[in-house]
Design a protein around this motif. Structure first.
Motif, PDB file in Angstrom:
ATOM      1  N   GLU A   1      30.378  42.527  43.824  1.00  0.00           N
ATOM      2  CA  GLU A   1      31.078  42.114  45.240  1.00  0.00           C
ATOM      3  C   GLU A   1      32.765  42.561  44.862  1.00  0.00           C
ATOM      4  N   TYR A   2      32.798  44.143  45.321  1.00  0.00           N
ATOM      5  CA  TYR A   2      34.498  44.182  44.923  1.00  0.00           C
ATOM      6  C   TYR A   2      35.558  43.430  46.346  1.00  0.00           C
ATOM      7  N   ALA A   3      36.471  43.303  45.729  1.00  0.00           N
ATOM      8  CA  ALA A   3      38.161  42.945  46.756  1.00  0.00           C
ATOM      9  C   ALA A   3      38.373  44.120  46.331  1.00  0.00           C
ATOM     10  N   GLY A   4      39.095  44.659  47.230  1.00  0.00           N
ATOM     11  CA  GLY A   4      40.359  46.257  46.851  1.00  0.00           C
ATOM     12  C   GLY A   4      41.187  46.043  47.972  1.00  0.00           C
ATOM     13  N   THR A   5      41.311  47.287  47.805  1.00  0.00           N
ATOM     14  CA  THR A   5      42.399  49.116  48.264  1.00  0.00           C
ATOM     15  C   THR A   5      42.201  50.039  48.773  1.00  0.00           C
ATOM     16  N   ALA A   6      42.099  50.625  49.280  1.00  0.00           N
ATOM     17  CA  ALA A   6      42.104  51.812  50.012  1.00  0.00           C
ATOM     18  C   ALA A   6      43.285  52.985  50.619  1.00  0.00           C
ATOM     19  N   VAL A   7      43.307  53.937  50.373  1.00  0.00           N
ATOM     20  CA  VAL A   7      44.952  54.147  50.903  1.00  0.00           C
ATOM     21  C   VAL A   7      44.481  56.263  50.310  1.00  0.00           C
ATOM     22  N   PHE A   8      44.585  56.638  51.752  1.00  0.00           N
ATOM     23  CA  PHE A   8      44.943  58.129  51.654  1.00  0.00           C
ATOM     24  C   PHE A   8      45.966  59.025  51.038  1.00  0.00           C
ATOM     25  N   THR A   9      45.704  59.282  49.276  1.00  0.00           N
ATOM     26  CA  THR A   9      46.315  60.427  48.857  1.00  0.00           C
ATOM     27  C   THR A   9      46.812  61.788  48.919  1.00  0.00           C
ATOM     28  N   SER A  10      45.864  62.060  50.249  1.00  0.00           N
ATOM     29  CA  SER A  10      46.094  63.375  50.730  1.00  0.00           C
ATOM     30  C   SER A  10      46.073  62.954  51.868  1.00  0.00           C
ATOM     31  N   LYS A  11      46.168  64.014  52.659  1.00  0.00           N
ATOM     32  CA  LYS A  11      45.421  63.436  54.530  1.00  0.00           C
ATOM     33  C   LYS A  11      46.305  65.526  55.243  1.00  0.00           C
ATOM     34  N   ASP A  12      45.112  66.245  54.672  1.00  0.00           N
ATOM     35  CA  ASP A  12      45.744  67.326  55.865  1.00  0.00           C
ATOM     36  C   ASP A  12      45.163  67.946  56.554  1.00  0.00           C
ATOM     37  N   ASP A  13      45.754  67.277  58.104  1.00  0.00           N
ATOM     38  CA  ASP A  13      45.344  68.165  59.165  1.00  0.00           C
ATOM     39  C   ASP A  13      44.620  69.515  59.810  1.00  0.00           C
ATOM     40  N   THR A  14      45.995  69.917  59.051  1.00  0.00           N
ATOM     41  CA  THR A  14      45.423  71.861  59.385  1.00  0.00           C
ATOM     42  C   THR A  14      44.401  72.561  59.096  1.00  0.00           C
ATOM     43  N   ASN A  15      43.837  71.600  57.662  1.00  0.00           N
ATOM     44  CA  ASN A  15      42.597  71.752  57.293  1.00  0.00           C
ATOM     45  C   ASN A  15      41.393  71.243  56.653  1.00  0.00           C
ATOM     46  N   TYR A  16      41.551  70.135  57.652  1.00  0.00           N
ATOM     47  CA  TYR A  16      40.390  68.919  57.818  1.00  0.00           C
ATOM     48  C   TYR A  16      40.109  68.625  56.534  1.00  0.00           C
ATOM     49  N   ARG A  17      41.141  68.389  55.134  1.00  0.00           N
ATOM     50  CA  ARG A  17      40.780  68.033  53.826  1.00  0.00           C
ATOM     51  C   ARG A  17      41.154  66.232  53.770  1.00  0.00           C
ATOM     52  N   ALA A  18      40.364  65.736  52.925  1.00  0.00           N
ATOM     53  CA  ALA A  18      41.523  64.249  52.630  1.00  0.00           C
ATOM     54  C   ALA A  18      40.780  63.868  51.305  1.00  0.00           C
ATOM     55  N   VAL A  19      41.851  63.126  50.802  1.00  0.00           N
ATOM     56  CA  VAL A  19      41.643  62.451  49.158  1.00  0.00           C
ATOM     57  C   VAL A  19      42.012  60.928  49.707  1.00  0.00           C
TER      58      VAL A  19
END
Length: 132
Positions: free
Chosen positions: A57-75
């Motif tokens: 079991e892991y506890a941690g974090t997640a964050v969008f480092t990139s979110k391109d609403d025009t090209n529908y691409r997220a990291v």
């Protein structure tokens, strides 16, 4: 480890994008995952992973480092620590969408790294590992 996945969903691209960029909703769809909070743009959570007889079991974090609403691409960058303190996990997840008529093709590429200290090796004196 690299994991690549592609699948089609029977919804328009804008609707698929709204789901993909809602990490609380995405977490609720993943077996063993639980969102526990949010601090600004950083999501806090837990995930339980079972590989054969081993459960971690892991506890941690997640964050969008990139979110391109025009090209529908997220990291998304996710990282966590084993709740037993014996290891770490990190993932860089790149997701992209493309329209296919009334459907949407979802591509997800994950670069996953898990480091675990083996309990059986950790409990042995180092002299045994050297063969002395």
């Amino acid at each position: 480890m690299e994991i690549k996945n592609e699948f089609t969903v029977a919804v328009p691209i804008d609707q698929a994008w709204a789901v993909l960029t809602d990490l609380a909703l995405v977490a609720s769809c993943l077996p063993g995952a639980q969102l526990t909070g949010q601090e600004g743009d950083t999501y806090l959570g837990k995930v339980k992973i079972k590989v054969g007889p081993v459960v971690s079991e892991y506890a941690g974090t997640a964050v969008f480092t990139s979110k391109d609403d025009t090209n529908y691409r997220a990291v998304i960058e996710a990282k966590g620590r084993n709740s037993g303190g014996a290891g770490n996990a990190s993932a860089n997840i790149t997701a992209s969408l493309r329209a296919d008529g009334a459907n949407t093709i979802v591509s997800v590429d994950t670069d996953l790294s898990i480091t675990e200290r083996s309990p059986s090796l950790a409990s042995r004196p180092s002299s045994r590992c050297r063969g002395s």
